[in-house]
Design a protein around this motif. Structure first.
Motif, mmCIF file in Angstrom:
data_model
loop_
_atom_site.group_PDB
_atom_site.id
_atom_site.type_symbol
_atom_site.label_atom_id
_atom_site.label_comp_id
_atom_site.label_asym_id
_atom_site.label_seq_id
_atom_site.Cartn_x
_atom_site.Cartn_y
_atom_site.Cartn_z
ATOM 1 N N ARG A 68 0.824 -1.215 0.000
ATOM 2 C CA ARG A 68 0.000 0.000 0.000
ATOM 3 C C ARG A 68 0.857 1.264 0.000
ATOM 4 N N LEU A 241 -8.981 4.667 -1.635
ATOM 5 C CA LEU A 241 -7.977 3.762 -2.196
ATOM 6 C C LEU A 241 -6.570 4.197 -1.783
ATOM 7 N N ASP A 323 -13.748 -7.470 -2.982
ATOM 8 C CA ASP A 323 -13.609 -7.433 -1.525
ATOM 9 C C ASP A 323 -12.749 -8.556 -0.956
ATOM 10 N N VAL A 326 -9.330 -8.100 1.093
ATOM 11 C CA VAL A 326 -9.082 -6.707 1.475
ATOM 12 C C VAL A 326 -8.904 -6.575 2.983
ATOM 13 N N ARG A 327 -9.778 -7.238 3.746
ATOM 14 C CA ARG A 327 -9.697 -7.126 5.206
ATOM 15 C C ARG A 327 -8.369 -7.656 5.716
ATOM 16 N N GLU A 330 -5.698 -5.121 5.013
ATOM 17 C CA GLU A 330 -5.808 -3.936 5.860
ATOM 18 C C GLU A 330 -5.343 -4.206 7.283
#
Length: 351
Positions: A68, A241, A323, A326-327, A330
């Motif tokens: 990221r 994003l 999706d 993604v969790r 993160e």
């Protein structure tokens, strides 16, 4: 060399005045403007091949520490690298080598390289050797990058069920070694350039890969348009994003339309003196793409009329999965060491 290094003295814009910045053009006789436009179009298509690979920064995201942060940083740096190593180099070559230089015609790839011609014209004997060493290093770097990305793409295809499953086998370090070996084997095709007869086959492979790269660019742009439509349909702001490209969605539309136009016209020269071999060389990648797309569409959806419904060609926006995973991403935490000395700061800025 532009400013005066070498026996030619300061070159400046000398060759832009005589013989001029534009050559006589190609294919069309009696209409200089059309001939020059076709020459420009031909050079545009050839230049597209050299730019291919900049998109592979996204492939490395899966094996990058803190993607990221590092991937957006790498994307931003790509723009400056293109400006410095591509655009400025092309400008200097246009200043140093006139279009009517005899050394541009005939000989092998190395002898007709405008870089080597510019250095030889300057009379600086050691520069061509230094440049060849730089080129060798660059080729090794490019090969390493292509093997890495090619093997990971093949690994992803195998996971999706569109490539043999054994390509998903990895060692303890997570390296898909079967995919690496298979991808590396294509490097042997470079030996085709050793013989004069092999140059034709090498040019054939070059055209195939260039067209394939354009197709990939076009679908990447189209996929990004679809991605933005998905976000819009779910009321998800692009500000959420990690990286937000500028001038969207218009730049994506521009890229999609322009690239697909270039893909279809890139073999235009064959129509001036049509022959089947030339047509196949120019458009085999496009033919293969369509054939493979139809094959896998039938493989996964069948051959009935219902398989060709729009929803089976393009997944509806509300059914697209953006999706998964993604969790987990993160929730990951990364520990990064700040650069401590001057070298580390320099490397962090350019790498």
């Amino acid at each position: 060399m532009v400013c005066g290094a070498g026996k030619t003295g300061p070159v400046g814009f000398r060759y832009w005045r005589n013989p001029g910045p534009w050559g006589p053009g190609i294919l069309v006789k009696g209409n200089k403007n059309t001939a020059q436009f076709l020459g420009w179009l031909s050079s545009l298509i050839n230049a597209a091949f050299t730019f291919q690979g900049t998109e592979l920064v996204g492939v490395s995201a899966g094996e990058t520490a803190n993607p990221r942060k590092s991937v957006p940083s790498a994307i931003r740096k790509v723009l400056f690298r293109i400006l410095i190593f591509y655009v400025l180099c092309i400008l200097f070559l246009g200043l140093l080598v006139p279009y009517n230089d005899d050394k541009l015609e005939g000989g092998g790839y190395t002898k007709t390289s405008p870089f080597i011609i510019a250095m030889n014209n300057s009379g600086t004997k050691i520069l061509p050797d230094i440049f060849n060493a730089v080129i060798l290093t660059t080729i090794i770097s490019a090969a390493n990058s292509n093997i890495y990305c090619g093997s990971r793409i093949l690994y992803g295809l195998a996971q999706s069920g569109v490539a043999p499953k054994f390509f998903t086998i990895t060692n303890k370090g997570g390296v898909p070694y079967y995919a690496v070996v298979f991808t590396s084997a294509f490097g042997a095709l470079g030996y085709l350039a050793v013989s004069d007869e092999g140059n034709k086959a090498f040019d054939w492979l070059l055209n195939i890969s260039a067209c394939a790269g354009l197709i990939a660019w076009g679908w990447i742009s189209f996929t990004h348009i679809r991605f933005m439509n998905i976000l819009r349909s779910r009321n998800i702001s692009r500000d959420s994003l990690p990286f937000k490209a500028k001038f969207m969605p218009w730049s994506a539309y521009y890229a999609t339309v322009t690239i697909f136009i270039i893909t279809f016209v890139q073999g235009f020269s064959v129509f001036w003196d049509f022959n089947a071999a030339g047509f196949f060389t120019g458009y085999v990648s496009l033919i293969l793409f369509v054939a493979l797309w139809i094959f896998f569409h039938v493989l996964f959806n069948g051959v009935g009329k219902s398989s060709w419904k729009w929803r089976n060609v393009f997944i509806p926006l509300d059914e697209c999965d953006i999706d998964s995973g993604v969790r987990e991403i993160e929730e990951l935490e990364y520990e990064e060491e700040e650069p401590k000395n001057l070298w580390q700061k320099f490397w962090a800025a350019v790498a």
